[in-house]
Design a protein around this motif. Sequence first.
Motif, short mmCIF file in Angstrom:
data_model
loop_
_atom_site.label_atom_id
_atom_site.label_comp_id
_atom_site.label_asym_id
_atom_site.label_seq_id
_atom_site.Cartn_x
_atom_site.Cartn_y
_atom_site.Cartn_z
N ILE A 70 26.40 4.51 -1.14
CA ILE A 70 26.92 5.52 -2.36
C ILE A 70 27.58 6.47 -1.66
CG2 ILE A 70 24.10 8.17 -2.72
CD1 ILE A 70 22.55 5.19 -2.25
N ASP A 71 27.80 7.06 -2.56
CA ASP A 71 28.69 8.35 -2.18
C ASP A 71 28.28 10.41 -2.83
OD1 ASP A 71 31.33 10.05 -2.33
OD2 ASP A 71 32.12 8.36 -1.46
N SER A 150 32.24 11.29 -7.33
CA SER A 150 31.64 11.88 -7.08
C SER A 150 32.19 13.01 -7.41
CB SER A 150 31.33 11.74 -5.43
OG SER A 150 30.62 12.89 -4.91
N TYR A 151 31.55 14.54 -7.98
CA TYR A 151 31.52 16.24 -7.02
C TYR A 151 31.18 16.99 -7.32
CZ TYR A 151 32.77 20.07 -11.07
OH TYR A 151 32.67 21.27 -10.85
N ASP A 152 31.81 17.83 -6.95
CA ASP A 152 30.90 19.70 -6.67
C ASP A 152 31.32 20.23 -6.19
OD1 ASP A 152 28.87 20.83 -4.97
OD2 ASP A 152 29.43 20.20 -3.11
N THR A 162 27.32 12.42 -8.06
CA THR A 162 26.26 10.96 -6.88
C THR A 162 27.37 9.27 -7.70
OG1 THR A 162 25.51 12.26 -5.84
CG2 THR A 162 25.30 9.81 -5.18
N GLY A 163 27.84 9.10 -6.69
CA GLY A 163 28.24 7.24 -7.18
C GLY A 163 27.59 6.21 -6.35
#
Length: 207
Positions: A70-71, A150-152, A162-163
């Motif tokens: 989980i990334d 993933s991104y923020d 989330t990946g």
Amino acid sequence: MMSKIFYTFLIAALLLFQNCGGRKTEKKTTEIEPTIEEVAKDSTYLKSDIDSYADSGLLSKLPVRDFPIIDSTRFESFEKYGIRDNDFLKRIKFDAGHANATNFRINYRVPFSENFGTVVISYQSGEHELFTTMITIDKHNKIIDKLDISYDEIAESAFSKTGKIEKHKITVISNNWMNEVPVFESETYILDNNGKFKKIQTDPRSQ
């Protein structure tokens, strides 16, 4: 704020138990960061397929993370992991697709196939966006394909991705916290034997 924290922990529990016989919840996700201990626990430093690729001296220092992964890489923690790098990504001609891409880090390897190498990197776009991307590389140092997992962002602190990386599929879940009730959207990909990511349709009843 309290409602966001409540949703986060609720979704984390559902996501982690997704493969334990319960209902699938691919439209739900978590923003919990892996700790250093967790990264070490599901990693191995044994030789792998990537060691036969160019620049194995650099990449062999990266952990190989075991499935499932989980990334949820976020601004507050991404500099704690991986190796800071610019030269390797320039040599393989990685194009982030963002004019203001900086602060590249190579995070870990994923043991998908002996036919190609798979690495995960993070980088900033400007001051407010953080992308985490999975790259597949052939034995001639050529990029086969790439996928943002993933991104923020810290401008609104309302959007993230989330990946969840499994042996036979990759699920990318987008979070939108702009409204009182958060919105979660899921996309599922498979990685073909040639190293290409392929988006697939999923049965809504299974989500």
